[in-house]
Design a protein around this motif. Sequence first.
Motif, PDB file in Angstrom:
ATOM      1  N   ARG A 157      22.680   8.599  13.071  1.00  0.00           N
ATOM      2  CA  ARG A 157      23.349   9.888  13.303  1.00  0.00           C
ATOM      3  C   ARG A 157      24.467  10.020  12.292  1.00  0.00           C
ATOM      4  N   ASP A 158      24.746  11.235  11.837  1.00  0.00           N
ATOM      5  CA  ASP A 158      25.842  11.405  10.891  1.00  0.00           C
ATOM      6  C   ASP A 158      26.618  12.687  11.177  1.00  0.00           C
ATOM      7  N   TYR A 159      27.787  12.769  10.549  1.00  0.00           N
ATOM      8  CA  TYR A 159      28.698  13.897  10.809  1.00  0.00           C
ATOM      9  C   TYR A 159      29.592  14.079   9.586  1.00  0.00           C
ATOM     10  N   GLN A 160      29.568  15.265   9.032  1.00  0.00           N
ATOM     11  CA  GLN A 160      30.397  15.584   7.865  1.00  0.00           C
ATOM     12  C   GLN A 160      31.376  16.691   8.244  1.00  0.00           C
ATOM     13  N   TYR A 161      32.635  16.520   7.832  1.00  0.00           N
ATOM     14  CA  TYR A 161      33.628  17.518   8.201  1.00  0.00           C
ATOM     15  C   TYR A 161      34.725  17.584   7.142  1.00  0.00           C
ATOM     16  N   ALA A 162      35.443  18.681   7.139  1.00  0.00           N
ATOM     17  CA  ALA A 162      36.567  18.882   6.225  1.00  0.00           C
ATOM     18  C   ALA A 162      37.859  18.575   6.966  1.00  0.00           C
ATOM     19  N   SER A 163      38.699  17.745   6.366  1.00  0.00           N
ATOM     20  CA  SER A 163      39.955  17.347   6.998  1.00  0.00           C
ATOM     21  C   SER A 163      41.166  18.072   6.418  1.00  0.00           C
ATOM     22  N   ALA A 164      41.251  18.109   5.101  1.00  0.00           N
ATOM     23  CA  ALA A 164      42.462  18.611   4.432  1.00  0.00           C
ATOM     24  C   ALA A 164      42.877  20.014   4.868  1.00  0.00           C
ATOM     25  N   PRO A 165      41.936  20.945   5.128  1.00  0.00           N
ATOM     26  CA  PRO A 165      42.370  22.294   5.521  1.00  0.00           C
ATOM     27  C   PRO A 165      43.124  22.344   6.843  1.00  0.00           C
ATOM     28  N   PHE A 166      43.107  21.244   7.597  1.00  0.00           N
ATOM     29  CA  PHE A 166      43.754  21.234   8.909  1.00  0.00           C
ATOM     30  C   PHE A 166      44.858  20.191   9.014  1.00  0.00           C
ATOM     31  N   SER A 167      45.170  19.540   7.907  1.00  0.00           N
ATOM     32  CA  SER A 167      46.161  18.465   7.927  1.00  0.00           C
ATOM     33  C   SER A 167      47.575  18.996   7.764  1.00  0.00           C
ATOM     34  N   PRO A 168      48.514  18.576   8.616  1.00  0.00           N
ATOM     35  CA  PRO A 168      49.915  18.978   8.446  1.00  0.00           C
ATOM     36  C   PRO A 168      50.538  18.370   7.196  1.00  0.00           C
ATOM     37  N   TYR A 169      49.846  17.417   6.567  1.00  0.00           N
ATOM     38  CA  TYR A 169      50.341  16.801   5.340  1.00  0.00           C
ATOM     39  C   TYR A 169      49.851  17.542   4.099  1.00  0.00           C
ATOM     40  N   THR A 170      49.088  18.625   4.298  1.00  0.00           N
ATOM     41  CA  THR A 170      48.681  19.518   3.227  1.00  0.00           C
ATOM     42  C   THR A 170      49.592  20.740   3.271  1.00  0.00           C
ATOM     43  N   SER A 171      49.980  21.255   2.114  1.00  0.00           N
ATOM     44  CA  SER A 171      50.885  22.406   2.083  1.00  0.00           C
ATOM     45  C   SER A 171      50.251  23.599   2.793  1.00  0.00           C
ATOM     46  N   THR A 172      51.104  24.463   3.343  1.00  0.00           N
ATOM     47  CA  THR A 172      50.616  25.625   4.099  1.00  0.00           C
ATOM     48  C   THR A 172      49.722  26.513   3.243  1.00  0.00           C
ATOM     49  N   THR A 173      50.146  26.780   2.017  1.00  0.00           N
ATOM     50  CA  THR A 173      49.350  27.640   1.136  1.00  0.00           C
ATOM     51  C   THR A 173      47.984  27.029   0.871  1.00  0.00           C
ATOM     52  N   LYS A 174      47.970  25.745   0.581  1.00  0.00           N
ATOM     53  CA  LYS A 174      46.699  25.072   0.305  1.00  0.00           C
ATOM     54  C   LYS A 174      45.816  25.067   1.542  1.00  0.00           C
ATOM     55  N   ARG A 175      46.398  24.850   2.719  1.00  0.00           N
ATOM     56  CA  ARG A 175      45.615  24.865   3.953  1.00  0.00           C
ATOM     57  C   ARG A 175      44.949  26.217   4.162  1.00  0.00           C
ATOM     58  N   ILE A 176      45.697  27.275   3.942  1.00  0.00           N
ATOM     59  CA  ILE A 176      45.168  28.636   4.134  1.00  0.00           C
ATOM     60  C   ILE A 176      44.002  28.886   3.186  1.00  0.00           C
ATOM     61  N   LEU A 177      44.169  28.505   1.917  1.00  0.00           N
ATOM     62  CA  LEU A 177      43.116  28.730   0.927  1.00  0.00           C
ATOM     63  C   LEU A 177      41.881  27.896   1.237  1.00  0.00           C
ATOM     64  N   GLU A 178      42.096  26.653   1.625  1.00  0.00           N
ATOM     65  CA  GLU A 178      40.959  25.777   1.907  1.00  0.00           C
ATOM     66  C   GLU A 178      40.231  26.199   3.179  1.00  0.00           C
ATOM     67  N   ARG A 179      40.965  26.674   4.170  1.00  0.00           N
ATOM     68  CA  ARG A 179      40.309  27.151   5.385  1.00  0.00           C
ATOM     69  C   ARG A 179      39.459  28.387   5.088  1.00  0.00           C
ATOM     70  N   ALA A 180      39.985  29.262   4.240  1.00  0.00           N
ATOM     71  CA  ALA A 180      39.229  30.464   3.867  1.00  0.00           C
ATOM     72  C   ALA A 180      37.951  30.083   3.126  1.00  0.00           C
TER      73      ALA A 180
END
Length: 240
Positions: free
Chosen positions: A192-215
């Motif tokens: 079984r496997d699972y792939q996911y994105a972490s950085a767009p939701f990390s509080p250690y990523t800048s707010t601007t970068k989080r917004i862009l990556e989530r989009a």
Amino acid sequence: MDDVLKPAFYEDFWADSDYQLGYAFDSAVRDRFPAVQTVWGDLKRPRRVLDFGSGNGVLTYWMHCNGFGDEILGIDVSDTGVGFGNRAFGRDGLRYQRVEPDAPLDHLGHFDALVSSHVVEHLDDPVKALRSMRGLAEWYVLEVPLEDCVVPNALAKIRGRDRKDNPVGHVQFWTRKAFGEVLEEAGFLVVRDYQYASAPFSPYTSTTKRILERALLSATGVRLYSRLMATHYAVLARVK
């Protein structure tokens, strides 16, 4: 564990305990333990668990708190990480032990599950390390970052910097397919496997970068996103 883990690097890495503790708790609670639970699925909870490369012990502790193992042993090459883990989290059913790089681990006994979260990307010979785990457990939960993608590769070229020149000690940069080939070569079968994105939701990523990556993630989905940006990849595996 492989001698390329460079214990001296990790003594320094775990020395900043305040930062590492906060970051490690965020990672364990938000990402790593949920990934373990996702790939573990409805299997019976393990009784005896080995955390291979436990660092400062936070993920090991969080697994224990959530009943993923009655007896959990965290092993690492770092005196600093192991010492902190035992002081902060050691208790009945949870302990940490330093191991020598590249030392045989058969003396630790057999485990229901071996968890190794964000470890083998630090190793010059990941196949050798994975083969050293074989026979230690019935089930294996392995997680790595997938960082062979467009944006990090392009930024490294622009900066004129080798990808291995990074503050977290990564020396392997995989795609999903490439890591699957490493597991195949080491003699593992992915169940079984699972792939996911972490950085767009990390509080250690800048707010601007989080917004862009989530989009970007919302627009593309994780598979296409992973061709552009780093993601995490967890597998549940057995020895063939």
